[in-house]
Motif scaffolding. Structure first.
Motif, PDB file in Angstrom:
ATOM      1  N   ASP A 182       0.833  -1.204   0.000  1.00  0.00           N
ATOM      2  CA  ASP A 182       0.000   0.000   0.000  1.00  0.00           C
ATOM      3  C   ASP A 182       0.871   1.259   0.000  1.00  0.00           C
ATOM      4  O   ASP A 182       0.635   2.201  -0.758  1.00  0.00           O
ATOM      5  CB  ASP A 182      -0.900   0.025   1.241  1.00  0.00           C
ATOM      6  CG  ASP A 182      -1.845  -1.163   1.301  1.00  0.00           C
ATOM      7  OD1 ASP A 182      -2.487  -1.456   0.279  1.00  0.00           O
ATOM      8  OD2 ASP A 182      -1.946  -1.786   2.368  1.00  0.00           O
ATOM      9  N   LEU A 186       1.167   4.016  -3.162  1.00  0.00           N
ATOM     10  CA  LEU A 186       0.808   5.425  -2.957  1.00  0.00           C
ATOM     11  C   LEU A 186       1.990   6.349  -3.240  1.00  0.00           C
ATOM     12  O   LEU A 186       1.850   7.370  -3.920  1.00  0.00           O
ATOM     13  CB  LEU A 186       0.334   5.638  -1.519  1.00  0.00           C
ATOM     14  CG  LEU A 186      -1.047   5.111  -1.155  1.00  0.00           C
ATOM     15  CD1 LEU A 186      -1.249   5.165   0.353  1.00  0.00           C
ATOM     16  CD2 LEU A 186      -2.143   5.919  -1.864  1.00  0.00           C
ATOM     17  N   ILE A 215      -4.811   0.816   1.455  1.00  0.00           N
ATOM     18  CA  ILE A 215      -5.518   1.393   0.320  1.00  0.00           C
ATOM     19  C   ILE A 215      -7.011   1.071   0.340  1.00  0.00           C
ATOM     20  O   ILE A 215      -7.841   1.915  -0.013  1.00  0.00           O
ATOM     21  CB  ILE A 215      -4.853   0.934  -0.999  1.00  0.00           C
ATOM     22  CG1 ILE A 215      -3.529   1.697  -1.178  1.00  0.00           C
ATOM     23  CG2 ILE A 215      -5.774   1.173  -2.194  1.00  0.00           C
ATOM     24  CD1 ILE A 215      -2.707   1.268  -2.359  1.00  0.00           C
ATOM     25  N   ILE A 237      -7.226  10.476  -4.512  1.00  0.00           N
ATOM     26  CA  ILE A 237      -7.540   9.049  -4.393  1.00  0.00           C
ATOM     27  C   ILE A 237      -8.672   8.670  -5.345  1.00  0.00           C
ATOM     28  O   ILE A 237      -8.601   7.655  -6.056  1.00  0.00           O
ATOM     29  CB  ILE A 237      -7.914   8.699  -2.942  1.00  0.00           C
ATOM     30  CG1 ILE A 237      -6.714   8.911  -2.009  1.00  0.00           C
ATOM     31  CG2 ILE A 237      -8.415   7.261  -2.847  1.00  0.00           C
ATOM     32  CD1 ILE A 237      -5.503   8.088  -2.338  1.00  0.00           C
ATOM     33  N   LEU A 244      -4.757   2.549  -8.481  1.00  0.00           N
ATOM     34  CA  LEU A 244      -4.505   1.900  -7.200  1.00  0.00           C
ATOM     35  C   LEU A 244      -4.838   0.413  -7.265  1.00  0.00           C
ATOM     36  O   LEU A 244      -4.055  -0.429  -6.807  1.00  0.00           O
ATOM     37  CB  LEU A 244      -5.318   2.573  -6.099  1.00  0.00           C
ATOM     38  CG  LEU A 244      -4.922   4.016  -5.748  1.00  0.00           C
ATOM     39  CD1 LEU A 244      -5.925   4.623  -4.780  1.00  0.00           C
ATOM     40  CD2 LEU A 244      -3.521   4.061  -5.157  1.00  0.00           C
TER      41      LEU A 244
END
Length: 301
Positions: A182, A186, A215, A237, A244
């Motif tokens: 994660d 990011l 995430i 996001i 992602l």
């Protein structure tokens, strides 16, 4: 204790760590071959494994990962799709890959997966303690204190390899091993072609991962009206949800690769002495192979 080795990490560090003046009798560079087996000897003496498997790169850039992330490892790819390797390394890799089975050292690979995936699969199959030897940060995701899985990290070289348990991972990166993927997704990872999320650097990634539980939790918070997630980050996001999802899949080591059962027990003697002798003479690495043999056969106190 089973030692699972990312073989490419070891031979790249041997290649760059030893002078190009180290030559085989025929004049070819031989430092990677010598350094690889000297490196294995150092690791065997330091950690005293009872088993060892050298995991090979069956496919350094699997098509299924490229389909998900076209930029995956793109900077290292040549026009024909092969990996851009330094001068003289390919012949040495072939010699190493021939010497390992001749010495009786187990290897494992799969044509559709990376060595990381093979390592993750072999680690998932055993109940015994595991040491993963690598220079790839991605494999910090495999650290598991409850199951006694640690990483020997080669970033500073083989002689200065660092041992990472869960606490060490959290101290270095700010997140636990279960959230390393994660964090990396990011923040981004240029070496793997992961762009990261705009406006989120390493410090912010740590805060977000630890606050929202990775995430999955972060996406849920971003989708929730009235969430306490700062608006700028919430927007970032929401705009990168597809990235992602794909990046997490690409970055997560596969644990169910169809590789045969491997007996990693250390040998008492070479499996093919004649081949070892021939390759040793061809590459001028008799001393290195003797040191390696001594390291894996000398009884531990």
């Amino acid at each position: 204790m089973l030692m699972l080795i990312d073989a490419a990490s070891l031979w790249y560090r041997a290649y760059y760590g030893l002078p190009s003046s180290i030559k085989a009798p025929d004049g070819r560079r031989a430092g990677a071959v010598r350094g690889f087996f000297d490196g294995l000897a150092v690791l065997a003496r330091r950690f005293s494994p009872t088993g060892m498997v050298c995991c090979l790169e069956g496919n350094w850039r699997p098509e299924w990962r490229v389909e998900l992330m076209p930029g995956y490892k793109a900077e290292r790819a040549q026009p024909d799709g092969s990996e851009d390797t330094p001068e003289g390394l390919d012949d040495q890799v072939a010699a190493i890959e021939a010497l390992l089975p001749a010495l009786g050292i187990a290897t494992a690979t799969h044509p559709s997966y990376e060595a990381d995936d093979v390592i993750a699969t072999l680690a998932s199959r055993t109940a015994e303690p595991v040491l993963v030897v690598t220079g790839d940060r991605d494999l910090f995701q495999l650290v598991d204190d409850e199951r006694d899985r640690k990483v020997v990290y080669l970033a500073r070289g083989i002689s200065k390899a660092e041992l990472f348990d869960g606490e060490a991972v959290a101290t270095k990166f700010g997140v636990g091993p279960n959230h390393y993927v994660d964090f990396a997704v990011l923040r981004g990872d240029p070496s793997d072609g992961l762009p990261g999320v705009k406006g989120i650097g390493a410090k912010t990634a740590v805060t977000l991962v630890n606050t929202y539980g990775g995430i999955a939790g972060l996406k849920a918070a971003a989708a929730e009206e009235g969430s306490d997630l700062p608006e700028r980050q919430r927007k970032s996001i929401l705009e990168t949800t597809d990235y992602l999802d794909r990046a997490v899949t690409v970055s997560t080591a596969v644990t169910d690769v169809d590789v045969p059962v491997v007996d990693g027990a250390l040998p008492h003697s070479p499996a093919d002495p004649a081949k070892v002798e021939a390759l040793s003479a061809e590459w001028g690495v008799a001393s290195a192979l003797a040191r390696f043999n001594e390291a894996i056969t000398t009884p531990k106190a």
